[in-house]
Design a protein around this motif. Structure first.
Motif, PDB file in Angstrom:
ATOM      1  N   ARG A 243      -7.283  -3.131  -7.101  1.00  0.00           N
ATOM      2  CA  ARG A 243      -8.149  -4.302  -7.327  1.00  0.00           C
ATOM      3  C   ARG A 243      -9.504  -3.866  -7.863  1.00  0.00           C
ATOM      4  O   ARG A 243     -10.034  -4.445  -8.817  1.00  0.00           O
ATOM      5  N   GLU A 244     -10.041  -2.815  -7.250  1.00  0.00           N
ATOM      6  CA  GLU A 244     -11.365  -2.366  -7.679  1.00  0.00           C
ATOM      7  C   GLU A 244     -11.340  -1.858  -9.107  1.00  0.00           C
ATOM      8  O   GLU A 244     -12.288  -2.068  -9.877  1.00  0.00           O
ATOM      9  N   ASP A 245     -10.223  -1.216  -9.496  1.00  0.00           N
ATOM     10  CA  ASP A 245     -10.117  -0.747 -10.878  1.00  0.00           C
ATOM     11  C   ASP A 245     -10.058  -1.931 -11.833  1.00  0.00           C
ATOM     12  O   ASP A 245     -10.637  -1.890 -12.924  1.00  0.00           O
ATOM     13  N   THR A 246      -9.348  -3.002 -11.442  1.00  0.00           N
ATOM     14  CA  THR A 246      -9.290  -4.192 -12.294  1.00  0.00           C
ATOM     15  C   THR A 246     -10.693  -4.780 -12.467  1.00  0.00           C
ATOM     16  O   THR A 246     -11.103  -5.125 -13.586  1.00  0.00           O
ATOM     17  N   LEU A 247     -11.399  -4.880 -11.335  1.00  0.00           N
ATOM     18  CA  LEU A 247     -12.757  -5.438 -11.402  1.00  0.00           C
ATOM     19  C   LEU A 247     -13.630  -4.643 -12.357  1.00  0.00           C
ATOM     20  O   LEU A 247     -14.380  -5.189 -13.170  1.00  0.00           O
ATOM     21  N   LYS A 248     -13.476  -3.318 -12.299  1.00  0.00           N
ATOM     22  CA  LYS A 248     -14.291  -2.450 -13.134  1.00  0.00           C
ATOM     23  C   LYS A 248     -13.953  -2.674 -14.608  1.00  0.00           C
ATOM     24  O   LYS A 248     -14.850  -2.751 -15.462  1.00  0.00           O
ATOM     25  N   ALA A 249     -12.643  -2.807 -14.879  1.00  0.00           N
ATOM     26  CA  ALA A 249     -12.219  -3.031 -16.267  1.00  0.00           C
ATOM     27  C   ALA A 249     -12.814  -4.346 -16.770  1.00  0.00           C
ATOM     28  O   ALA A 249     -13.281  -4.430 -17.921  1.00  0.00           O
TER      29      ALA A 249
ATOM     30  N   HIS B 228      -7.800 -12.700  -3.218  1.00  0.00           N
ATOM     31  CA  HIS B 228      -8.814 -12.114  -2.340  1.00  0.00           C
ATOM     32  C   HIS B 228     -10.183 -12.736  -2.550  1.00  0.00           C
ATOM     33  O   HIS B 228     -11.195 -12.168  -2.136  1.00  0.00           O
ATOM     34  N   GLY B 229     -10.232 -13.887  -3.240  1.00  0.00           N
ATOM     35  CA  GLY B 229     -11.496 -14.596  -3.405  1.00  0.00           C
ATOM     36  C   GLY B 229     -12.486 -13.880  -4.316  1.00  0.00           C
ATOM     37  O   GLY B 229     -13.692 -14.066  -4.202  1.00  0.00           O
ATOM     38  N   LEU B 230     -11.950 -13.020  -5.199  1.00  0.00           N
ATOM     39  CA  LEU B 230     -12.855 -12.277  -6.080  1.00  0.00           C
ATOM     40  C   LEU B 230     -12.955 -12.940  -7.442  1.00  0.00           C
ATOM     41  O   LEU B 230     -13.685 -12.463  -8.318  1.00  0.00           O
ATOM     42  N   GLY B 231     -12.195 -14.013  -7.660  1.00  0.00           N
ATOM     43  CA  GLY B 231     -12.242 -14.682  -8.953  1.00  0.00           C
ATOM     44  C   GLY B 231     -11.480 -15.988  -8.874  1.00  0.00           C
ATOM     45  O   GLY B 231     -10.854 -16.279  -7.846  1.00  0.00           O
ATOM     46  N   GLU B 232     -11.546 -16.790  -9.945  1.00  0.00           N
ATOM     47  CA  GLU B 232     -10.774 -18.037  -9.936  1.00  0.00           C
ATOM     48  C   GLU B 232     -10.437 -18.416 -11.366  1.00  0.00           C
ATOM     49  O   GLU B 232     -11.006 -17.883 -12.320  1.00  0.00           O
TER      50      GLU B 232
ATOM     51  N   SER C 235     -15.691 -14.594  -9.235  1.00  0.00           N
ATOM     52  CA  SER C 235     -16.518 -15.301  -8.257  1.00  0.00           C
ATOM     53  C   SER C 235     -17.764 -14.462  -8.003  1.00  0.00           C
ATOM     54  O   SER C 235     -17.807 -13.286  -8.394  1.00  0.00           O
ATOM     55  N   PRO C 236     -18.802 -15.019  -7.366  1.00  0.00           N
ATOM     56  CA  PRO C 236     -19.987 -14.196  -7.064  1.00  0.00           C
ATOM     57  C   PRO C 236     -19.618 -12.922  -6.317  1.00  0.00           C
ATOM     58  O   PRO C 236     -20.109 -11.842  -6.666  1.00  0.00           O
TER      59      PRO C 236
ATOM     60  N   GLU D  66     -18.750  -7.034  -6.404  1.00  0.00           N
ATOM     61  CA  GLU D  66     -17.854  -5.882  -6.232  1.00  0.00           C
ATOM     62  C   GLU D  66     -17.734  -5.106  -7.535  1.00  0.00           C
ATOM     63  O   GLU D  66     -17.785  -3.881  -7.557  1.00  0.00           O
ATOM     64  N   ALA D  67     -17.546  -5.845  -8.638  1.00  0.00           N
ATOM     65  CA  ALA D  67     -17.358  -5.195  -9.950  1.00  0.00           C
ATOM     66  C   ALA D  67     -18.580  -4.364 -10.304  1.00  0.00           C
ATOM     67  O   ALA D  67     -18.458  -3.196 -10.698  1.00  0.00           O
TER      68      ALA D  67
END
Lengths: 316, 468
Positions: free
Chosen positions: B332-338, B371-375, B384-385, B390-391
Motif C-alpha cells: 500500500r505504501e509503495d502505491t501511495l508513493k507512486a 483502508h480509508g486512504l483514498g476514494e 483522502s487527507p 501517508e504518501a
C-alpha cells in the motif's frame, strides 16, 4: 521342573566358536557378511550423528520410517524394495524437517522436538497399520530384532560363488546400501567434516549446510530401513555404539572412522559368537557385545585416568 | 507484573481451556450416532475402565512431562521406556508367572539403574547426553531381548511375557485392578509434586542455583527419575513403551508453548493429556481397527498442533498473519508513493488519478480505498487527507534517507535508491526528526527533488477542489 536347562547355557568352545564356521556354512558366512555390511556404514554415519549431537535422531528415524512404509504400501499396493525405500526416506526426511521446524519456530529444544516428531509419526504408522492393513501383520519380533538368522533361507539371487552356492539377495541389498553410503560419504567427506565441527564457519565458507544436513538424513533413513529388516530397532546399536566406543581413544575424525569400523566388525563377530553360545537373537547379542566393548573402553579409560592422577600426586 | 503480561496469561489460560473443551464440543454431533451414545453412557464396564485408566495415566504423564521437557531430558523418557524391558524379564524370571508386583519392581529397578548409568556416562566421558542416552537405551533393550530369549529357552513351558503387548499396548485390556494401580501411581506423583514443588521448580530452571541453595539436587533428580519410571511402567501395558514417551513429551510441550510458569504448565499439561485420553478412547471405541494407544498419541499430537498454530503468545497463525499484513502495508505504501510521484509531475493539479496512471492497478487502488486512504470520485481516484499525509510521509522518508546516506555515510547519489526503498517503510518519526536536525532542515534530495514536509501537505490540501 527338576530337569530343566540352566538359564545361561554352559560355554562350549566347539558349539560357540567352531561349529558355526564348519557345520553351518555357508549360512554363517552370509549372516556375518550381511551384518558387517550393515554395521560398517552405520558406524560411519553414526560418527557424524554423534559429532552433530543427533544420536537420538537415529533412534527417532528408526521408529518413524513406519508411516512411510505403510503409506508407500497403501499408495502403490506393492511391497517392492523401491517403494519401501522411497517411503522410508520420505518419512525420515519428514521427521528431520519436523524437528528442525519445531526447534526453529518455537522455544522447544531439540530433544522435545525429536520426541514429539517420532512419537506422533510412529503413532500415525501404527494407526494406519491397524486401520488399513490388518492383513499385513506387523510382527513384534521382526520389529524388535529383525531376521538376521533367516538370511541363509531368504530368496537367493542369480549370482553364484563357486562352492558357496547362490548369494542371498539380502547380502546384495546390504552391499548396495553399504556402497552407496561409502561412496557418498567419501565424495562429501570435506563438507561433512566442516559442517559437523563448525556449521557457522561452513556456511560462511559457502558450504551448503542445509543440503548436507538433509542429505545425511536421507542416507540415514536409507541405511536404517535396510537394517531394520535385518536387525530391527537395534539398528541404533549399530549406529551409536562403535562411534561412542571409538571416542574414548581419539579425537581425530579419520582415526575415529577407522576405529569405529574396527569396533563395528569386532562387535558383529563377537556378538555373533555370543549369540551362538547363548542361543539368543543375533541382533541382540551384537548390541550386547557392542555394549561390552563400550563398557570395557569406558572402565579402562576411568582406570587409566585415576592411575595417572595417582602418578601426578607428589610423593611425600 | 505488567498489564500486558497478565493479559497474555489470561489469554494462554483461555486457549488451554478451549483446547480441553474441543472434545466436549463434539458431543452434540455425536449424540446422533448410536455407537457414540453407547460410549457416552459409559455402561460398558471395560470401556469405563479403559477410559478411566488412560485418563489417569495421561494425568500422571502430563504432570511429570513438563519437568523432563524443562530440563531438556525429554528423550530420557524414551531411554527409560526401553530400559524397563530387562527388568520386566528379570521380574518374570523371579516368579516365573506374570506376577505384576515382581515385574513392576524389576522394571522400576532397571529403569532407575539406566538413568544412573546415563548420568555416570555423562559425567565421566566426553560423550554428549544424546549419545549417552542412545548407548544406554540400546544396550539395556538388547539385554532385555536376550534375557527374554534365554528365559524362553530355559523354560519353554513358561507363559511368555507378551512382547506384543509390551511394545504396542492394549488399552482395552485395562482391568479394574489396573485402574486402582494407575490411580495410586498418579496419587504418588501428585503428593510428591505438592510436597517438593519448590525443589522441582528450581531444578526445572536452574540446577546450579538449586545446588547453591543447598537443595538435595541429586536426590531430587533420582526422585524424578523414579516417578517417571513408575509412570512409564504402569502405563506401558495400556499404551505400549514407545508411545508412553509421547504421552510424557507431547502434552508437556503443548503446555510449554502456552505458558512459561511451571505451575500453569503443570495444570495445562495434565488437562491436555486428560482431554486427549477420552478423545482417543472415544475414537477407538467408535471405529473399527483403531488401536487406542496410537489414537491417543495422535489426539495429543493434534492438540499440540492446535497450540502451535493458535497460541496467543507466539502462535504461528498470528505470526503468519502479522507477516502477511506487513507485506500488504508495504505494498500500500509503495502505491501511495507512486501516486505521489505522479501527482508531483503534474504539479498537484489536478489532484486526481485515473486507473493505469502512475502504473497503479485497480486492485491496488481498491486496497487504498478499503483502508480509508483514498476514494473514488466518479471515474477518478482521489487521495483522502490521511492518504495524502501517508504518501508524502513515504516520499519524505525516502528522499531524506537518500540525502542522509550521501551526506553522512559517503554514498554516491546514484547508489542510495535501493536502500531507501527498504528504509522508507521502517523509519520512525523520531529517526526522521533526528535526521532533519543533522541535515539542517533540507528542502531537496540529492537528485534535486523536493522533500515534502508538513507545510506541503497543508498547502496541497488547500489547493484541493472543494468536494460537493
Amino acid at each position: 521342573m527338576t530337569n530343566r536347562a540352566p538359564l545361561i547355557p554352559p560355554f562350549s568352545w566347539h558349539q560357540a566358536i567352531v561349529e558355526p564356521w564348519t557345520d553351518h556354512q555357508p549360512g554363517t558366512l552370509w549372516m556375518v557378511l550381511t551384518a558387517i555390511l550393515l554395521a560398517v556404514p552405520c558406524a560411519l554415519l553414526g560418527n557424524y550423528l554423534i559429532l552433530r549431537r543427533m544420536a537420538l535422531v537415529g533412534d527417532a528415524i528408526s521408529h518413524s520410517v513406519l508411516p512411510g512404509l505403510v503409506l508407500a504400501y497403501l499408495l502403490f499396493r506393492d511391497l517392492g524394495t523401491g517403494y519401501m525405500l522411497g517411503g522410508a526416506i520420505a518419512a525420515g526426511l519428514l521427521t528431520t524437517l519436523l524437528i528442525d521446524f519445531l526447534t526453529a519456530k518455537t522455544k522447544l529444544k531439540s530433544d522435545a522436538a525429536t520426541g514429539i516428531a517420532y512419537t506422533t509419526l510412529f503413532a500415525l504408522g501404527m494407526y494406519l497399520v491397524n486401520r488399513y492393513t490388518s492383513r499385513v501383520h506387523l510382527d513384534a519380533e521382526c520389529v524388535l530384532f529383525g531376521e538376521l538368522e533367516y538370511i541363509p533361507l531368504s530368496e537367493p539371487s542369480a549370482l553364484r560363488v563357486g562352492e558357496w552356492g547362490f548369494i542371498p539377495m539380502a547380502v546384495l541389498i546390504s552391499l548396495g546400501a553399504a556402497l552407496a553410503v561409502g561412496v557418498l560419504l567419501k565424495v562429501f567427506a570435506k563438507e561433512l567434516k566442516v559442517t559437523s565441527f563448525d556449521p557457522g564457519f561452513a556456511r560462511s565458507a559457502g558450504v551448503r549446510v542445509g543440503f548436507i544436513h538433509y542429505g545425511l538424513m536421507a542416507l540415514l533413513s536409507l541405511i536404517v530401513v535396510t537394517s531394520l529388516e535385518r536387525v530391527g530397532i537395534l539398528v541404533v546399536a549399530l549406529l551409536v555404539l562403535p562411534g561412542s566406543t571409538a571416542q574414548f581413544f581419539t579425537r581425530r575424525l579419520a582415526r575415529l572412522h577407522l576405529l569405529s569400523v574396527i569396533f563395528a566388525v569386532t562387535g558383529v563377530l563377537g556378538g555373533f559368537h555370543l549369540g551362538s553360545w547363548l542361543l539368543v537373537p543375533t541382533a541382540a547379542s551384537i548390541a550386547l557385545w557392542g555394549g561390552l566393548q563400550f563398557g570395557a573402553a569406558w572402565m579402562g579409560t576411568l582406570a587409566l585416568q585415576s592411575w595417572r592422577r595417582a602418578q601426578m600426586r607428589p610423593a611425600r | 507484573m505488567t498489564n500486558a503480561n497478565s493479559r497474555e496469561h489470561r489469554g494462554s489460560r483461555f486457549t488451554a481451556l478451549l483446547l480441553c473443551l474441543v472434545p466436549i464440543a463434539f458431543v452434540p454431533f455425536l449424540l446422533m450416532n448410536e455407537q457414540a451414545r453407547d460410549f457416552l453412557s459409559f455402561r460398558d464396564g471395560f470401556l469405563r475402565a479403559s477410559v478411566l485408566g488412560t485418563m489417569l495415566l495421561a494425568l500422571n504423564c502430563g504432570l511429570l512431562g513438563p519437568l523432563l521437557v524443562a530440563r531438556r531430558m525429554a528423550m530420557l523418557s524414551d531411554t527409560l521406556a526401553h530400559a524397563v524391558l530387562p527388568g520386566i524379564a528379570a521380574g518374570f524370571l523371579w516368579s516365573l508367572t506374570r506376577d505384576a508386583v515382581a515385574m513392576l519392581t524389576g522394571a522400576v529397578l532397571t529403569g532407575v539403574l539406566s538413568s544412573l548409568i546415563v548420568s555416570l556416562v555423562g559425567r565421566s566421558t566426553r560423550l554428549k547426553p544424546d549419545a549417552a542416552l542412545s548407548v544406554v537405551l540400546t544396550v539395556f533393550f538388547a539385554a532385555g531381548i536376550a534375557l527374554i530369549k534365554l528365559i524362553s529357552n530355559a523354560y519353554p513351558e513358561a507363559n511368555k511375557a507378551g512382547l506384543d503387548r509390551f511394545l504396542y499396548g492394549q488399552a482395552a485390556a485395562v482391568s479394574d485392578a489396573d485402574v486402582v494401580m494407575l490411580a495410586a501411581a498418579a496419587g504418588i506423583t501428585i503428593i510428591t509434586l505438592l510436597i517438593g514443588y519448590r525443589g522441582f521448580l528450581v531444578m526445572a530452571f536452574d540446577e546450579a542455583f538449586g545446588r547453591a541453595m543447598g537443595l538435595p539436587v541429586r536426590a531430587l533428580h533420582y526422585l524424578q527419575m523414579l516417578l517417571t519410571t513408575l509412570a512409564i511402567v504402569v502405563s506401558m501395558e495400556a499404551v505400549g513403551v514407545i508411545l508412553v514417551a509421547g504421552l510424557l513429551i507431547i502434552p508437556a510441550s503443548t503446555a510449554w508453548l502456552l505458558s512459561t510458569r511451571l505451575h500453569r504448565v503443570l495444570w495445562i499439561s495434565a488437562l491436555v493429556g486428560m482431554a486427549a485420553a477420552p478423545m482417543g478412547a472415544f475414537l477407538s471405541y467408535t471405529g473399527e481397527n483403531r488401536p487406542t494407544g496410537p489414537t491417543l498419541v495422535l489426539c495429543s499430537g493434534l492438540m499440540f498442533a492446535a497450540a502451535l498454530l493458535f497460541s496467543p503468545r507466539n502462535g504461528l497463525a498470528r505470526k503468519w498473519w502479522a507477516w502477511l499484513q506487513h507485506g500488504r502495508r508495504i505494498r500500500r505504501e509503495d502505491t501511495l508513493k507512486a501516486i505521489y510521484r505522479h501527482l508531483e509531475t503534474v504539479d498537484f493539479r489536478p489532484l486526481e488519478l485515473h486507473t493505469g496512471e502512475a502504473s497503479t492497478t485497480e486492485g491496488e487502488l481498491r486496497a487504498l480505498v478499503r483502508h480509508g486512504l483514498g476514494e473514488w470520485r466518479s471515474a477518478a481516484f482521489v487521495l483522502s487527507p490521511a492518504g495524502f499525509r501517508e504518501a508524502s510521509r513515504m516520499v519524505r522518508n525516502h528522499r531524506l534517507w537518500e540525502l542522509y546516506l550521501t551526506q553522512h555515510a559517503g554514498f554516491a547519489y546514484d547508489h542510495v535508491h535501493d536502500s531507501a526503498e527498504r528504509m522508507e517503510h521502517l523509519l520512525a518519526e523520531e529517526n526522521i526528526s533526528a535526521m532533519m536536525r543533522v541535515l539542517g532542515g533540507p528542502k531537496t534530495d540529492p537528485h534535486g527533488k523536493r522533500i515534502p514536509s508538513l507545510e506541503d501537505t497543508v498547502e496541497s490540501l488547500r489547493n484541493q477542489p472543494a468536494n460537493s
